[in-house]
Design a protein around this motif. Structure first.
Motif, PDB file in Angstrom:
ATOM      1  N   ILE A 165     -10.527   2.795  -3.442  1.00  0.00           N
ATOM      2  CA  ILE A 165      -9.976   2.832  -4.802  1.00  0.00           C
ATOM      3  C   ILE A 165      -8.475   2.575  -4.755  1.00  0.00           C
ATOM      4  CG2 ILE A 165      -9.503   4.330  -6.786  1.00  0.00           C
ATOM      5  CD1 ILE A 165     -12.212   5.687  -6.225  1.00  0.00           C
ATOM      6  N   GLY A 166      -7.788   3.187  -3.785  1.00  0.00           N
ATOM      7  CA  GLY A 166      -6.354   2.945  -3.627  1.00  0.00           C
ATOM      8  C   GLY A 166      -6.057   1.482  -3.395  1.00  0.00           C
ATOM      9  N   LEU A 167      -6.880   0.836  -2.574  1.00  0.00           N
ATOM     10  CA  LEU A 167      -6.708  -0.592  -2.306  1.00  0.00           C
ATOM     11  C   LEU A 167      -6.895  -1.402  -3.589  1.00  0.00           C
ATOM     12  CD1 LEU A 167      -6.187  -2.203   0.365  1.00  0.00           C
ATOM     13  CD2 LEU A 167      -8.637  -2.679   0.405  1.00  0.00           C
ATOM     14  N   ALA A 168      -7.890  -1.035  -4.383  1.00  0.00           N
ATOM     15  CA  ALA A 168      -8.173  -1.763  -5.630  1.00  0.00           C
ATOM     16  C   ALA A 168      -7.037  -1.660  -6.630  1.00  0.00           C
ATOM     17  CB  ALA A 168      -9.469  -1.242  -6.251  1.00  0.00           C
ATOM     18  N   THR A 169      -6.269  -0.553  -6.599  1.00  0.00           N
ATOM     19  CA  THR A 169      -5.191  -0.395  -7.580  1.00  0.00           C
ATOM     20  C   THR A 169      -4.101  -1.463  -7.414  1.00  0.00           C
ATOM     21  OG1 THR A 169      -3.961   1.186  -6.189  1.00  0.00           O
ATOM     22  CG2 THR A 169      -5.549   2.091  -7.770  1.00  0.00           C
ATOM     23  N   MET A 170      -4.036  -2.108  -6.247  1.00  0.00           N
ATOM     24  CA  MET A 170      -3.058  -3.187  -6.076  1.00  0.00           C
ATOM     25  C   MET A 170      -3.333  -4.352  -7.026  1.00  0.00           C
ATOM     26  SD  MET A 170      -0.366  -3.177  -4.158  1.00  0.00           S
ATOM     27  CE  MET A 170      -0.092  -4.861  -3.580  1.00  0.00           C
ATOM     28  N   GLY A 171      -4.570  -4.445  -7.496  1.00  0.00           N
ATOM     29  CA  GLY A 171      -4.898  -5.471  -8.472  1.00  0.00           C
ATOM     30  C   GLY A 171      -4.239  -5.253  -9.812  1.00  0.00           C
ATOM     31  N   LEU A 172      -3.694  -4.045 -10.044  1.00  0.00           N
ATOM     32  CA  LEU A 172      -2.990  -3.743 -11.290  1.00  0.00           C
ATOM     33  C   LEU A 172      -1.562  -4.266 -11.285  1.00  0.00           C
ATOM     34  CD1 LEU A 172      -4.059   0.013 -11.666  1.00  0.00           C
ATOM     35  CD2 LEU A 172      -5.086  -1.966 -12.817  1.00  0.00           C
ATOM     36  N   LEU A 173      -1.050  -4.598 -10.117  1.00  0.00           N
ATOM     37  CA  LEU A 173       0.349  -5.002  -9.992  1.00  0.00           C
ATOM     38  C   LEU A 173       0.601  -6.290 -10.772  1.00  0.00           C
ATOM     39  CD1 LEU A 173       2.438  -3.459  -8.290  1.00  0.00           C
ATOM     40  CD2 LEU A 173       2.255  -5.258  -6.578  1.00  0.00           C
ATOM     41  N   PRO A 174       1.569  -6.302 -11.705  1.00  0.00           N
ATOM     42  CA  PRO A 174       1.841  -7.503 -12.495  1.00  0.00           C
ATOM     43  C   PRO A 174       2.224  -8.680 -11.602  1.00  0.00           C
ATOM     44  CG  PRO A 174       2.930  -5.606 -13.456  1.00  0.00           C
ATOM     45  CD  PRO A 174       2.422  -5.171 -12.120  1.00  0.00           C
ATOM     46  N   LEU A 175       1.880  -9.873 -12.054  1.00  0.00           N
ATOM     47  CA  LEU A 175       2.178 -11.074 -11.277  1.00  0.00           C
ATOM     48  C   LEU A 175       3.136 -11.967 -12.038  1.00  0.00           C
ATOM     49  CD1 LEU A 175       0.411 -13.736 -12.517  1.00  0.00           C
ATOM     50  CD2 LEU A 175      -1.447 -12.304 -11.704  1.00  0.00           C
ATOM     51  N   GLY A 176       3.775 -12.865 -11.316  1.00  0.00           N
ATOM     52  CA  GLY A 176       4.687 -13.820 -11.943  1.00  0.00           C
ATOM     53  C   GLY A 176       6.110 -13.649 -11.455  1.00  0.00           C
ATOM     54  N   VAL A 177       6.974 -14.463 -12.020  1.00  0.00           N
ATOM     55  CA  VAL A 177       8.378 -14.506 -11.615  1.00  0.00           C
ATOM     56  C   VAL A 177       9.180 -13.397 -12.301  1.00  0.00           C
ATOM     57  CG1 VAL A 177      10.474 -15.910 -11.698  1.00  0.00           C
ATOM     58  CG2 VAL A 177       8.285 -16.976 -11.134  1.00  0.00           C
ATOM     59  N   LYS A 179       9.279 -10.124 -12.275  1.00  0.00           N
ATOM     60  CA  LYS A 179       8.593  -8.997 -12.910  1.00  0.00           C
ATOM     61  C   LYS A 179       9.171  -7.695 -12.384  1.00  0.00           C
ATOM     62  CE  LYS A 179       5.590 -11.080 -15.546  1.00  0.00           C
ATOM     63  NZ  LYS A 179       6.043 -12.466 -15.384  1.00  0.00           N
ATOM     64  N   GLY A 180       9.548  -6.823 -13.294  1.00  0.00           N
ATOM     65  CA  GLY A 180      10.093  -5.535 -12.919  1.00  0.00           C
ATOM     66  C   GLY A 180       8.998  -4.523 -12.668  1.00  0.00           C
ATOM     67  N   THR A 181       9.285  -3.276 -12.969  1.00  0.00           N
ATOM     68  CA  THR A 181       8.360  -2.181 -12.669  1.00  0.00           C
ATOM     69  C   THR A 181       7.790  -1.585 -13.945  1.00  0.00           C
ATOM     70  OG1 THR A 181       9.469  -1.614 -10.608  1.00  0.00           O
ATOM     71  CG2 THR A 181       8.166   0.114 -11.643  1.00  0.00           C
ATOM     72  N   GLU A 182       6.467  -1.464 -13.978  1.00  0.00           N
ATOM     73  CA  GLU A 182       5.761  -0.699 -14.998  1.00  0.00           C
ATOM     74  C   GLU A 182       5.032   0.439 -14.302  1.00  0.00           C
ATOM     75  OE1 GLU A 182       4.667  -3.559 -18.664  1.00  0.00           O
ATOM     76  OE2 GLU A 182       3.364  -3.804 -16.926  1.00  0.00           O
ATOM     77  N   ILE A 183       4.425   1.318 -15.068  1.00  0.00           N
ATOM     78  CA  ILE A 183       3.709   2.437 -14.465  1.00  0.00           C
ATOM     79  C   ILE A 183       2.585   1.945 -13.560  1.00  0.00           C
ATOM     80  CG2 ILE A 183       2.155   2.703 -16.442  1.00  0.00           C
ATOM     81  CD1 ILE A 183       3.502   5.482 -14.094  1.00  0.00           C
ATOM     82  N   VAL A 184       1.938   0.817 -13.947  1.00  0.00           N
ATOM     83  CA  VAL A 184       0.850   0.293 -13.107  1.00  0.00           C
ATOM     84  C   VAL A 184       1.385  -0.255 -11.788  1.00  0.00           C
ATOM     85  CG1 VAL A 184      -0.751  -0.187 -14.992  1.00  0.00           C
ATOM     86  CG2 VAL A 184       0.939  -1.921 -14.338  1.00  0.00           C
ATOM     87  N   SER A 185       2.659  -0.665 -11.772  1.00  0.00           N
ATOM     88  CA  SER A 185       3.264  -1.130 -10.529  1.00  0.00           C
ATOM     89  C   SER A 185       3.375   0.018  -9.527  1.00  0.00           C
ATOM     90  CB  SER A 185       4.657  -1.706 -10.788  1.00  0.00           C
ATOM     91  OG  SER A 185       4.660  -2.635 -11.837  1.00  0.00           O
TER      92      SER A 185
END
Length: 235
Positions: A165-177, A179-185
């Protein structure tokens, strides 16, 4: 001479599992005080160049350092689930390549913000943001790869439920040029620490004692690589 060695080696993979997630989380936290969207990231670079350089450098270093960990995990998965290991491992690696590509664009834009001002950098980024390139067609791997790898790790029992599950949470990380930090980051990078840090520490502790020859080779290689790294900055 036949050996049971698997590239990149147990110690390299262990160090990757430890340092990669820690550096990603550090970079994510360092820029968390600034707004997520790129105009604010560029303004932050103009106002706080040292902090933002540290944040983006830590994130990039962590991203690059992850590849041995992914190779090692995919190899472990492949012992029982070779097809899943191939698809998931390759997808995550392509996603890491894409984030490294984005980091190059980030570096150029942040350099413009520091030297020419945030307004100039913002106009350049906004005008070119939708330009097509090779990685435009592969952006899905940045998120999809982590979900696939987490599923493969769970199905193969390479990782437990919590770590998967911890590994899967990396899929929440925003993508693109830029990009700062959100809670999902923070959730994603912290989840990666949960997934890989225990395995990395365990692998490091269980690794056999290095031979005298390996120690001597490392002692010679480290200053040589340091000199080459310095020379690389000169031109």
């Amino acid at each position: 001479m036949n050996t049971d060695h698997v590239f990149p080696g147990r110690r390299v993979a262990a160090v990757s599992m430890i340092l990669g997630p820690i550096l990603l989380l550090t970079g994510t936290l360092l820029r968390s005080q600034f707004n997520f969207f790129f105009p604010d990231q560029l303004k932050a670079m103009s106002a706080h160049p040292a902090l933002m350089t540290a944040a983006y450098t830590c994130f990039l270093a962590g991203n690059v350092l992850l590849w041995p960990a992914i190779v090692a995990l995919a190899t472990k998965i492949g012992r029982t689930r070779p097809a899943l290991a191939a698809w998931a491992g390759v997808s995550v690696l392509i996603g890491l390549f894409e984030r490294t590509f984005h980091a190059g664009v980030d570096q150029a834009a942040l350099g413009l913000a520091e030297r020419r001002g945030a307004g100039f950098a913002e106009s350049v980024v906004s005008e070119s943001y939708q330009d097509l390139h090779l990685f435009s067609f592969l952006s899905f791997t940045i998120m999809f790869g982590w979900y696939a790898l987490a599923f493969a790790a769970y199905r193969s029992k390479a990782l437990g439920v919590v770590q998967s599950i911890g590994l899967a949470t990396m899929g929440l990380l925003p993508l693109g040029v830029l990009k700062g930090t959100e809670i999902v980051s923070i959730i994603g990078t912290a989840g990666l620490c949960v997934a890989l840090l225990p395995a990395g520490v365990r692998a490091l502790l269980e690794s056999p004692k290095p031979s005298r020859r390996s120690v001597l080779l490392t002692a010679v290689a480290v200053p040589v690589l340091g000199a080459l790294a310095f020379a690389s900055t000169l031109g």
